[in-house]
Design an enzyme around this catalytic site. Structure first.
Site, PDB file in Angstrom:
ATOM      1  CG  HIS A   1       5.167   1.194   2.812  1.00 21.44           C
ATOM      2  ND1 HIS A   1       4.526   2.437   2.173  1.00 21.44           N
ATOM      3  CD2 HIS A   1       4.498   0.829   3.895  1.00 21.44           C
ATOM      4  CE1 HIS A   1       3.801   2.729   3.273  1.00 21.44           C
ATOM      5  NE2 HIS A   1       3.487   2.065   4.263  1.00 21.44           N
TER       6      HIS A   1
ATOM      7  CG  HIS B   1      -0.259   0.215   2.499  1.00 20.43           C
ATOM      8  ND1 HIS B   1       0.461  -0.859   3.222  1.00 20.43           N
ATOM      9  CD2 HIS B   1       0.245   1.081   3.195  1.00 20.43           C
ATOM     10  CE1 HIS B   1       1.032  -0.587   4.268  1.00 20.43           C
ATOM     11  NE2 HIS B   1       0.631   0.720   4.523  1.00 20.43           N
TER      12      HIS B   1
ATOM     13  CG  ASP C   1       1.609   5.343   4.693  1.00 21.95           C
ATOM     14  OD1 ASP C   1       1.352   4.060   4.802  1.00 21.95           O
ATOM     15  OD2 ASP C   1       2.731   5.851   5.291  1.00 21.95           O
TER      16      ASP C   1
HETATM   17  C1  SIN Z   1       3.035   1.703   7.322  1.00 26.57           C
HETATM   18  O1  SIN Z   1       2.401   0.713   6.594  1.00 26.57           O
HETATM   19  O2  SIN Z   1       2.907   2.806   7.376  1.00 26.57           O
HETATM   20  C2  SIN Z   1       3.987   0.731   8.435  1.00 26.57           C
HETATM   21  C3  SIN Z   1       5.116   0.144   7.952  1.00 26.57           C
HETATM   22  C4  SIN Z   1       5.793  -0.808   8.982  1.00 26.57           C
HETATM   23  O3  SIN Z   1       4.979  -1.091   9.751  1.00 26.57           O
HETATM   24  O4  SIN Z   1       6.857  -1.344   8.547  1.00 26.57           O
END
Ligand code: SIN
Length: 294
Positions: free
Chosen positions: A270, A116, A118
C-alpha cells in the site's frame, strides 16, 4: 469471544475488478456473531482490503475488533503505541516531526510514503493491519493498495519460473534505524532488539489460508535479491515494483473520518498519498500477528 448479534455481513460492494470492497451492514461496536466474523474473514481473503465506512471506533473498540481475527501485536517493532494503548500505532506526521525534534533524527521516517507492505523487515510480518481514520484532510490523503497475487498471476510463465525460487533481503534500518537509535530499543513478537538486522523472505510467498502465490517484495523494505548482482537485483526489483503498481491491480480509497480499513498484509502492498500539504491527517493502526512467509 463471538456472541450472537443481528449483523449478517451481506452487503459487500466490490471497489474494483481485482481488489477492495466496502461492507456497510455491520456495526463494529457491537459484538460480532461467528457467522459475521467468518464472512469478514472470507471477504478479506477474497478482496484483500475491506472497508467499513463510518464506524468511529475508540482505540479499545479498534483492538477488540482486531482480536476477532488473531493475536494483536505491539504497535510497531520500533515506534511505541499511543498513550496507554501499546498496540495502537498512530501515524501523524506533524507530531512525529515535533517529537523527534529535528528531521535528522527521523531518517526516512516521516518522509513521503513509498509503496510498502507493513513490517516486512522482521521474521514474522503481520497477517493484517486495521486502520482507523481519525483526522482526514478535506481533500487528499487517500491510500492505494496493490493486489500482489493478481500481479504474480499476471506474469508470464518464464518470468514466474525466474522469480519463484528467489529470496529477498528486507531491511527496516533506512526508515526506522535512526528512530530506533533515538528511542533505544524496540520489541516485536516477544523479542527485544536495539538494532534492525536484515531478514530474508521468499520473493513469491504462498498464502497460508488460500494456497495462492503472490509477489512479496516492496520498495519500502526490500533491499536486494540474494544471489543476483546488484545491477540484476535492482533491475528485477524495479520491474516487479512497476508491474505491481499497474492500475489494474490497484484500488484507491478516499477516507472519511471514522472509516475502518482492514487489509491482508500477506498479499498486498500500500501507499499513503502525501498530497495534503500542511493539512492534518491522523490514522491509527492495529496489526494482527502473522507467521513466517514460505
Ligand atoms: C500504513 O502505511 O500502514 C498507513 C497507511 C495510511 O496512512 O493510509
Amino acid at each position: 469471544m463471538t456472541t450472537s448479534t443481528t449483523s449478517t455481513v451481506q452487503d459487500i460492494t466490490p471497489l474494483s475488478g481485482t481488489i477492495g470492497a466496502e461492507i456497510r451492514d455491520v456495526d463494529l461496536r457491537q459484538p460480532l456473531s461467528e457467522d459475521s466474523v467468518a464472512a469478514i474473514r472470507r471477504a478479506l481473503l477474497d478482496y484483500k482490503v475491506i472497508f467499513f465506512p463510518g464506524q468511529h471506533l475508540s482505540p479499545d473498540e479498534h483492538k477488540h475488533f482486531a482480536a476477532y481475527f488473531g493475536e494483536i501485536t505491539n504497535a510497531h517493532p520500533v515506534i511505541p503505541g499511543v498513550g496507554e494503548h501499546k498496540e495502537v500505532f498512530e501515524l501523524d506526521y506533524s507530531r512525529i516531526r515535533e517529537l523527534l525534534a529535528a528531521d535528522e533524527q527521523a531518517g526516512e521516517y516521516g518522509d513521503r510514503d513509498k509503496w510498502h507492505t507493513d513490517v516486512t523487515f522482521v521474521k514474522t510480518p503481520p497477517l493484517g493491519s486495521i486502520l482507523n481514520a481519525i483526522v482526514i484532510p478535506a481533500a487528499g490523503g487517500d491510500t492505494l493498495w496493490s493486489d500482489t497475487q493478481a500481479a504474480y498471476e499476471g506474469l508470464s510463465q518464464p518470468f514466474k519460473d525466474l522469480v519463484d525460487g528467489l529470496t529477498a533481503v528486507h531491511d527496516g534500518s533506512r526508515t526506522f534505524g535512526k528512530v530506533l537509535d533515538y528511542l533505544g530499543e524496540g520489541e516485536w513478537d516477544g523479542e527485544r532488539f536495539t538494532e534492525l538486522v536484515p531478514v530474508e523472505h521468499p520473493v513469491v510467498r504462498t498464502h497460508p489460508e488460500t494456497g495462492r502465490r503472490n509477489l512479496f517484495v516492496n520498495p519500502g523494505f526490500t533491499r536486494s535479491i540474494k544471489g543476483l548482482t546488484s545491477k540484476e537485483s535492482d533491475a528485477l526489483l524495479r520491474h516487479l515494483y512497476a508491474h505491481m503498481a499497474t492500475p489494474e491491480y490497484v484500488v484507491r480509497y478516499r477516507w472519511n473520518q471514522g472509516d475502518l480499513g482492514f487489509w491482508d498484509n500477506r498479499t498486498t502492498m500500500h501507499y499513503a498519498i502525501g498530497d495534503y500539504g500542511t493539512a492534518h491527517r491522523v490514522i491509527q493502526r492495529v496489526t494482527i500477528r502473522g507467521d513466517r512467509p514460505f
